[in-house]
Write an enzyme that holds these catalytic residues in place. Structure first.
Site, PDB file in Angstrom:
ATOM      1  N   GLU A  49       0.857  -1.185   0.000  1.00  0.00           N
ATOM      2  CA  GLU A  49       0.000   0.000   0.000  1.00  0.00           C
ATOM      3  C   GLU A  49       0.893   1.234   0.000  1.00  0.00           C
ATOM      4  O   GLU A  49       1.741   1.386   0.886  1.00  0.00           O
ATOM      5  CB  GLU A  49      -0.870   0.052   1.260  1.00  0.00           C
ATOM      6  CG  GLU A  49      -2.049  -0.875   1.289  1.00  0.00           C
ATOM      7  CD  GLU A  49      -2.877  -0.654   2.551  1.00  0.00           C
ATOM      8  OE1 GLU A  49      -2.967   0.498   3.032  1.00  0.00           O
ATOM      9  OE2 GLU A  49      -3.405  -1.646   3.068  1.00  0.00           O
ATOM     10  N   ASP A  60      -5.935   7.743  10.120  1.00  0.00           N
ATOM     11  CA  ASP A  60      -4.527   7.538  10.459  1.00  0.00           C
ATOM     12  C   ASP A  60      -4.200   8.025  11.863  1.00  0.00           C
ATOM     13  O   ASP A  60      -4.569   9.135  12.255  1.00  0.00           O
ATOM     14  CB  ASP A  60      -3.626   8.281   9.461  1.00  0.00           C
ATOM     15  CG  ASP A  60      -3.778   7.742   8.057  1.00  0.00           C
ATOM     16  OD1 ASP A  60      -3.887   6.513   7.921  1.00  0.00           O
ATOM     17  OD2 ASP A  60      -3.789   8.534   7.105  1.00  0.00           O
ATOM     18  N   TYR A 174     -10.916  -5.295   3.260  1.00  0.00           N
ATOM     19  CA  TYR A 174     -10.021  -4.826   4.311  1.00  0.00           C
ATOM     20  C   TYR A 174     -10.827  -4.751   5.604  1.00  0.00           C
ATOM     21  O   TYR A 174     -11.638  -3.851   5.785  1.00  0.00           O
ATOM     22  CB  TYR A 174      -9.471  -3.450   3.924  1.00  0.00           C
ATOM     23  CG  TYR A 174      -8.324  -2.927   4.778  1.00  0.00           C
ATOM     24  CD1 TYR A 174      -8.315  -3.054   6.160  1.00  0.00           C
ATOM     25  CD2 TYR A 174      -7.260  -2.256   4.187  1.00  0.00           C
ATOM     26  CE1 TYR A 174      -7.285  -2.560   6.927  1.00  0.00           C
ATOM     27  CE2 TYR A 174      -6.210  -1.755   4.945  1.00  0.00           C
ATOM     28  CZ  TYR A 174      -6.229  -1.907   6.313  1.00  0.00           C
ATOM     29  OH  TYR A 174      -5.211  -1.410   7.080  1.00  0.00           O
TER      30      TYR A 174
END
Length: 270
Positions: A49, A60, A174
């Site tokens: 990625e 994040d 995911y």
């Protein structure tokens, strides 16, 4: 055939799980990102990625936020990240590359140009964490037309939305292992095994897990129940810790070796 599909098919035939490292592209520089990609591949990574640095991330944690700030100081853009993938390919990399980006840079580029560039730069997949499935219709259609996989994220809190999110997915699913943002953890969502089984029930494509995975033991644990394991913050932290070595030509090889050895430990090949 999409490189990602080829990789998952090969690993399935070998009864192995994909190791999917995440890098913030351009941290600490584009040239070093290219060196690090080569080290990841040598250490046994299966898919990479490439994170587009972004100033206002939603998913994040602090480690990747700091990496994004370092990359943004180097004026790294979404185009830079795609160019980096193609440069790695031209240097001999066989890895499938996933572009991890928030939606705003895509929108700013314009969808026509974005997908032209994705195809031209040999990107295999896209992850856009702030684009919910209910709003992703046009991107999904364009991704299919381009032969690029739009990879959905599904969380333990998705509940009744799981079937809708994963039923028409491409590439892989995911699965988010924990609540909250990215970052290394010792504990995961308590119902993680049941969550993975529920996702698998609805999914026709491989299932990978990420968020918080940081050790070879954790990779081995999730390899028992998943087709792929994503490791992000732990690798980005290794890069951060080795910046003093990476930025000096005399010690660069030592810094790269530290990163390769860490990924080898994750893969279980050291």
């Amino acid at each position: 055939m999409n490189r990602m599909d080829v990789t998952f098919d090969r690993l399935k035939g070998q009864n192995r799980t994909a190791l999917i490292p995440f890098l913030t592209c351009g941290d600490p520089s584009v040239e070093l990102t290219l060196d690090i990609i080569a080290e990841l591949e040598a250490a046994g990574a299966d898919i990479v990625e490439l994170g587009v640095p972004y100033s206002d991330p939603l998913a994040d944690g602090p480690v990747i936020q700091r990496a994004s700030q370092r990359a943004l100081k180097g004026h790294v853009t979404i185009r830079t990240c795609m160019e980096t993938a193609l440069r790695a390919r031209n240097a001999g990399s066989e890895l499938p590359f996933i572009l991890f980006t928030y939606y705003n840079p895509v929108l700013q580029m314009g969808l026509d140009v974005f997908f032209e560039e994705v195809i031209a730069h040999d990107i295999s997949g896209l992850i856009i964490p702030d684009l919910p499935v209910e709003e992703a219709g046009e991107i999904k259609r364009r991704s299919k037309d381009a032969g690029v996989h739009l990879i959905p994220l599904v969380a333990p809190t998705s509940h009744e939305r799981i079937s809708n999110i994963v039923s028409d997915a491409d590439g892989f699913i995911y699965c988010v292992s924990s609540l909250g943002v990215t970052g290394e953890r010792s504990d995961f969502y308590s119902g993680i095994n049941g969550f993975i089984e529920t996702v698998k029930k609805y999914s026709k494509v491989p299932v990978a897990i990420g968020f918080g995975i940081s050790s070879g033991e954790q990779v081995a644990r999730f390899s028992e129940i998943c087709d792929g394991v994503v490791v992000g913050s732990a690798i980005v932290r290794q890069i951060e810790a080795n910046i003093p070595l990476l930025e000096q030509e005399s010690t660069r090889e030592e810094g790269l070796l530290q990163i390769r050895q860490f990924v080898s430990q994750l893969k279980g090949t050291e």
